[in-house]
Design a protein around this motif. Structure first.
Motif, mmCIF file in Angstrom:
data_model
loop_
_atom_site.group_PDB
_atom_site.id
_atom_site.type_symbol
_atom_site.label_atom_id
_atom_site.label_comp_id
_atom_site.label_asym_id
_atom_site.label_seq_id
_atom_site.Cartn_x
_atom_site.Cartn_y
_atom_site.Cartn_z
ATOM 1 N N VAL A 118 34.438 35.317 39.994
ATOM 2 C CA VAL A 118 34.358 36.175 41.179
ATOM 3 C C VAL A 118 35.588 36.005 42.066
ATOM 4 O O VAL A 118 36.166 36.988 42.539
ATOM 5 C CB VAL A 118 33.073 35.866 41.972
ATOM 6 C CG1 VAL A 118 33.081 36.565 43.316
ATOM 7 C CG2 VAL A 118 31.850 36.282 41.170
ATOM 8 N N LEU A 119 36.011 34.756 42.291
ATOM 9 C CA LEU A 119 37.058 34.495 43.277
ATOM 10 C C LEU A 119 38.462 34.485 42.694
ATOM 11 O O LEU A 119 39.419 34.828 43.393
ATOM 12 C CB LEU A 119 36.798 33.149 43.967
ATOM 13 C CG LEU A 119 35.490 33.028 44.746
ATOM 14 C CD1 LEU A 119 35.390 31.662 45.394
ATOM 15 C CD2 LEU A 119 35.369 34.121 45.796
ATOM 16 N N ALA A 120 38.604 34.042 41.446
ATOM 17 C CA ALA A 120 39.947 33.869 40.888
ATOM 18 C C ALA A 120 40.204 34.691 39.634
ATOM 19 O O ALA A 120 41.331 34.708 39.138
ATOM 20 C CB ALA A 120 40.193 32.385 40.588
ATOM 21 N N GLY A 121 39.183 35.338 39.095
ATOM 22 C CA GLY A 121 39.385 36.158 37.912
ATOM 23 C C GLY A 121 39.583 35.371 36.639
ATOM 24 O O GLY A 121 40.147 35.885 35.663
ATOM 25 N N ASN A 122 39.114 34.112 36.605
ATOM 26 C CA ASN A 122 39.185 33.312 35.380
ATOM 27 C C ASN A 122 37.921 32.482 35.269
ATOM 28 O O ASN A 122 37.029 32.573 36.110
ATOM 29 C CB ASN A 122 40.441 32.430 35.370
ATOM 30 C CG ASN A 122 40.516 31.509 36.585
ATOM 31 O OD1 ASN A 122 39.649 30.667 36.797
ATOM 32 N ND2 ASN A 122 41.555 31.683 37.395
ATOM 33 N N ASP A 123 37.842 31.661 34.228
ATOM 34 C CA ASP A 123 36.646 30.853 33.987
ATOM 35 C C ASP A 123 36.701 29.476 34.630
ATOM 36 O O ASP A 123 35.820 28.650 34.411
ATOM 37 C CB ASP A 123 36.414 30.698 32.485
ATOM 38 C CG ASP A 123 35.974 32.001 31.828
ATOM 39 O OD1 ASP A 123 35.522 32.900 32.568
ATOM 40 O OD2 ASP A 123 36.084 32.130 30.588
ATOM 41 N N GLY A 124 37.762 29.187 35.392
ATOM 42 C CA GLY A 124 37.859 27.895 36.053
ATOM 43 C C GLY A 124 38.279 26.766 35.147
ATOM 44 O O GLY A 124 38.089 25.591 35.485
ATOM 45 N N ILE A 125 38.851 27.080 33.999
ATOM 46 C CA ILE A 125 39.305 26.060 33.056
ATOM 47 C C ILE A 125 40.783 25.794 33.300
ATOM 48 O O ILE A 125 41.587 26.724 33.350
ATOM 49 C CB ILE A 125 39.070 26.509 31.602
ATOM 50 C CG1 ILE A 125 37.575 26.784 31.372
ATOM 51 C CG2 ILE A 125 39.573 25.448 30.622
ATOM 52 C CD1 ILE A 125 37.270 27.339 29.999
ATOM 53 N N VAL A 126 41.130 24.533 33.475
ATOM 54 C CA VAL A 126 42.518 24.181 33.756
ATOM 55 C C VAL A 126 43.295 24.045 32.458
ATOM 56 O O VAL A 126 42.732 23.998 31.362
ATOM 57 C CB VAL A 126 42.597 22.855 34.544
ATOM 58 C CG1 VAL A 126 41.903 22.997 35.878
ATOM 59 C CG2 VAL A 126 41.992 21.720 33.747
#
Length: 322
Positions: free
Chosen positions: A288-296
């Motif tokens: 929602v906020l960054a357009g990715n899955d939050g995987i670094v």
């Protein structure tokens, strides 16, 4: 996810069907849904007066943050709660923290905390006054360097992460935030069940904070700035509430599944804080906020080759700030 995306749109009226429109009845508007995920640093609405206040406070706030961080790094963590009021902050403790365990194999206590800011494990260690290893993921290298407590960087490999956490538990106490990411609003994200498989000495800890000007969390910005923005607030306040250690019948030792244990811990922490449980995860937040899955450590799409000095500068900034 459909409901989550929907709540971010303006509250337009929904059509109730052609029959209702033909009958001349007024369309009904659905009730407002709470906003769970949002980004940005400002806590208050940027009215002209508030914007002026923030601009005037920024230079002084940066100086205050530098002093607070310098003092926090240089003094023993045991005395930080006592000197915090002299620097404009406060640490409020409820409940009785468990005593330090006797030395021996697998003797550490597993503290399961709600995840409000990057400071959660550090504040917990200052309240306990002893070594507590923090389980982390996707925090900046700069934050790891400045951290007064040891950190354990997860890899998102279940077997590797479980082995690392068991090794830390054999050396002492460990703090874990099963939500996997922070949430600003009074909601708890879904708890990962891995912690329930590692120990039967589980102590839930309800963490919360109050700030006036700046949010100390971000999904799209520089995470290394999170503690700086926290300490830039005029009066940052942290609340730490210790719950009782889980009884044996509520752990995996009694035959309960790890998912049941995690859900139970989530419910009792939400009840203590007056929050609401959700099934949203880190992946939902970052989509929602960054357009990715939050995987670094995900390689970005190929782009034009920058100049050597630009590439080197980008590597250094990325290492320190992300």
């Amino acid at each position: 996810m459909a409901q989550l995306h929907k709540q971010l749109r303006p509250p337009f009226c929904e059509d109730d069907g052609d029959d209702v429109a033909a009958a001349g009845e007024q369309h009904k508007c659905p009730p407002f849904r709470p906003v769970i995920f949002h980004d940005g640093r400002l806590v208050c609405r940027p009215t002209p007066l508030m914007s002026l206040v923030i601009l005037l406070w920024l230079p002084l706030g940066a100086l205050v943050a530098f002093v607070r961080i310098a003092v926090g790094i240089s003094v023993p963590i045991q005395i930080i709660p006592r000197i915090a009021p002299y620097f404009g902050g406060a640490v409020v403790v409820h409940g009785a923290p468990p005593p330090a365990a006797a030395s021996g194999p697998a003797s550490g206590v597993l503290f399961v905390c709600t995840h409000r800011t990057l400071m959660d494990p550090v504040v917990l260690a200052t309240v306990l006054g002893r070594r507590v290893a923090a389980v982390t993921y996707s925090i900046s290298r700069l934050s790891e360097v400045l951290s007064p407590i040891p950190t354990v960087r997860l890899t998102r490999d279940r077997g590797v992460d479980a082995a690392q956490m068991r090794a830390e538990l054999s050396r002492g106490d460990v703090a874990v935030c099963p939500e996997g990411t922070t949430c600003r609003e009074p909601f708890l994200l879904r708890f990962s069940a891995l912690f329930a498989e590692l120990s039967d000495r589980i102590v839930p800890v309800a963490m919360n904070y109050r700030v006036g000007l700046f949010h100390p969390t971000t999904a799209r910005g520089w995470k290394a700035m999170d503690p700086i923005f926290f300490f830039m607030n005029p009066r940052p306040v942290y609340e730490v509430t210790f719950l009782n250690q889980l009884p044996a019948e509520e752990t995996c030792a009694a035959g309960k599944s790890a998912v049941d244990v995690a859900n139970y811990v989530q419910r009792i922490l939400a009840a203590k804080l007056g929050f609401e449980c959700t099934t949203f995860t880190r992946k939902d937040k970052y989509r929602v906020l960054a357009g990715n899955d939050g995987i670094v450590n995900v390689k970005p799409p190929p782009a034009a080759d920058p100049a050597p000095w630009q590439r080197r500068l980008k590597e250094v900034l990325g290492f320190l700030l992300h």
